[in-house]
Write an enzyme that holds these catalytic residues in place. Structure first.
Site, PDB file in Angstrom:
ATOM      1  N   CYS A  14      48.244  62.490 -17.874  1.00 34.96           N
ATOM      2  CA  CYS A  14      50.151  61.729 -18.119  1.00 34.96           C
ATOM      3  C   CYS A  14      50.187  60.909 -18.974  1.00 34.96           C
ATOM      4  CB  CYS A  14      50.065  62.287 -17.138  1.00 34.96           C
ATOM      5  SG  CYS A  14      51.876  62.606 -16.704  1.00 34.96           S
ATOM      6  N   HIS A  17      52.240  68.245 -23.283  1.00 36.54           N
ATOM      7  CA  HIS A  17      52.442  69.613 -23.539  1.00 36.54           C
ATOM      8  C   HIS A  17      53.024  69.554 -24.807  1.00 36.54           C
ATOM      9  CE1 HIS A  17      53.638  69.609 -18.772  1.00 36.54           C
ATOM     10  NE2 HIS A  17      53.814  70.955 -19.100  1.00 36.54           N
ATOM     11  N   ASP A  58      46.843  65.429 -14.403  1.00 33.67           N
ATOM     12  CA  ASP A  58      47.700  65.298 -15.285  1.00 33.67           C
ATOM     13  C   ASP A  58      49.453  65.885 -14.144  1.00 33.67           C
ATOM     14  OD1 ASP A  58      50.639  65.378 -16.813  1.00 33.67           O
ATOM     15  OD2 ASP A  58      49.937  66.986 -17.055  1.00 33.67           O
ATOM     16  N   SER A  59      50.446  65.853 -14.642  1.00 37.15           N
ATOM     17  CA  SER A  59      51.219  66.071 -13.156  1.00 37.15           C
ATOM     18  C   SER A  59      51.323  67.649 -13.133  1.00 37.15           C
ATOM     19  CB  SER A  59      52.760  65.505 -13.778  1.00 37.15           C
ATOM     20  OG  SER A  59      53.025  66.167 -14.551  1.00 37.15           O
ATOM     21  N   CYS A 107      53.650  63.345 -24.523  1.00 36.94           N
ATOM     22  CA  CYS A 107      53.414  64.280 -23.605  1.00 36.94           C
ATOM     23  C   CYS A 107      52.400  65.221 -23.704  1.00 36.94           C
ATOM     24  CB  CYS A 107      54.980  64.325 -23.471  1.00 36.94           C
ATOM     25  SG  CYS A 107      55.135  65.835 -22.432  1.00 36.94           S
ATOM     26  N   GLU A 113      56.316  75.448 -20.501  1.00 38.46           N
ATOM     27  CA  GLU A 113      55.910  76.301 -19.881  1.00 38.46           C
ATOM     28  C   GLU A 113      56.521  77.638 -19.762  1.00 38.46           C
ATOM     29  OE1 GLU A 113      55.749  73.830 -15.937  1.00 38.46           O
ATOM     30  OE2 GLU A 113      54.625  72.491 -17.081  1.00 38.46           O
TER      31      GLU A 113
HETATM   32  N1  DGL Z   1      52.576  65.627 -18.780  1.00 34.87           N
HETATM   33  C1  DGL Z   1      53.372  64.675 -18.673  1.00 34.87           C
HETATM   34  C2  DGL Z   1      52.973  63.732 -19.766  1.00 34.87           C
HETATM   35  O1  DGL Z   1      52.183  63.716 -20.443  1.00 34.87           O
HETATM   36  C3  DGL Z   1      55.075  65.825 -18.687  1.00 34.87           C
HETATM   37  C4  DGL Z   1      55.322  66.618 -17.478  1.00 34.87           C
HETATM   38  C5  DGL Z   1      56.345  65.484 -16.708  1.00 34.87           C
HETATM   39  O2  DGL Z   1      57.081  65.471 -16.534  1.00 34.87           O
HETATM   40  O3  DGL Z   1      55.561  65.621 -15.146  1.00 34.87           O
HETATM   41  O4  DGL Z   1      54.466  63.143 -19.565  1.00 34.87           O
END
Ligand code: DGL
Length: 262
Positions: free
Chosen positions: A73, A186, A10-11, A184, A152
């Site tokens: 992600c 998160h 993931d990012s 997403c 976060e």
């Molecule tokens: N984890 C990223 C997603 O699912 C969101 C966070 C980001 O913008 O990198 O799209």
């Protein structure tokens, strides 16, 4: 090899919701997670950059001889999944397809909302995936860029997060959606707030859906007792450690690694 790890990237921290879902569903598997914390967020980056980062992250996991990679992600899945599937010899699972399937399965009215980062919404990946499963579905999307920083910050069940959610979701709710995809990784962390704001709308958590898809597609299952979990990051910070502990609900050890940029 059955004992080869499943790679997940993931990012940043969001994909840990997928790691957790995988750990719960497939406790025997060895899991290796990479969070690209030095380059997060991806949600505001261009198509070209998201593809470049996604390839580099998959190459990094390949160094650990993974048997499969989960793109945990939504932004990377929406922009880079097809390219990754072409470039690498092992199965690659994204989060968009399982989330879309779950949404179509759940929706009675066919009116489906999708929330995600700006890049995910712009890619139209969810709309395409949902409509290809059922052309009669109506898809309403909304980018919610403030959710990631609020999450976060740890404001998971907070009145400010609820106010922001009301502002973002008002438009979608006025379309009388009966299902909302949390597009997403998160967002499952603010499910409580989202449920309150959305009333009876069914929330689709792609983390659980993707874990079930991985179980189906696993080339070989590790039948060991308790698999191992390794968490790698491109920039190790206290912030990541704190959020990782909160998501995983257990002490986790985090290692910093160098991304191969060639
Ligand atoms: N984890 C990223 C997603 O699912 C969101 C966070 C980001 O913008 O990198 O799209």
């Amino acid at each position: 090899m059955p004992e080869s790890p499943i790679g997940i990237f993931d990012s940043g921290v969001g994909g840990l919701t997928v790691l957790k879902a995988l750990r719960e569903l497939l406790p025997g598997e060895n899991l290796i997670y990479f969070g690209d914390t030095a380059r997060v967020p991806y949600g505001t980056k261009s198509h070209k950059t998201i593809i470049k980062y996604s390839i580099q992250n998959t190459k990094l996991l390949e160094r650990f001889r993974v048997k499969m990679v989960v793109v945990a992600c939504n932004t990377s899945s929406a922009h880079a999944l097809d390219i990754l599937k072409e470039e690498f010899p092992f199965p690659i699972v994204g989060v968009v397809e399982p989330g879309a399937k779950e949404a179509v399965k759940n929706s009675k009215s066919g009116r489906i909302g999708v929330i995600g980062t700006e890049a995910t919404v712009k890619s139209e990946a969810y709309r395409k995936a949902i409509v290809s499963l059922d052309p009669f579905c109506q898809v309403y999307q909304k980018a919610c860029p403030l959710f990631v920083p609020l999450i976060e910050e740890g404001w998971l069940d907070d009145e400010i997060t609820e106010m922001v959610a009301k502002r973002y979701l008002g438009e979608l709710l006025s379309k009388e959606i009966d299902t909302l995809v949390l597009g997403c990784t998160h967002y499952p962390l603010i499910k409580k707030v989202l449920s309150r704001v959305c009333g009876g709308v069914k929330l689709v958590d792609s983390a659980e859906a993707v874990a079930r898809e991985v179980e189906k597609l696993l080339p070989s299952k590790n039948r060991g007792n308790r698999g191992t979990v390794r968490i790698l990051v491109s920039d190790k910070t206290e912030r990541f450690e704190r959020i990782a502990r909160m998501i995983m609900g257990e002490e986790v050890e985090i290692e910093e690694v160098e991304i191969d940029k060639e």
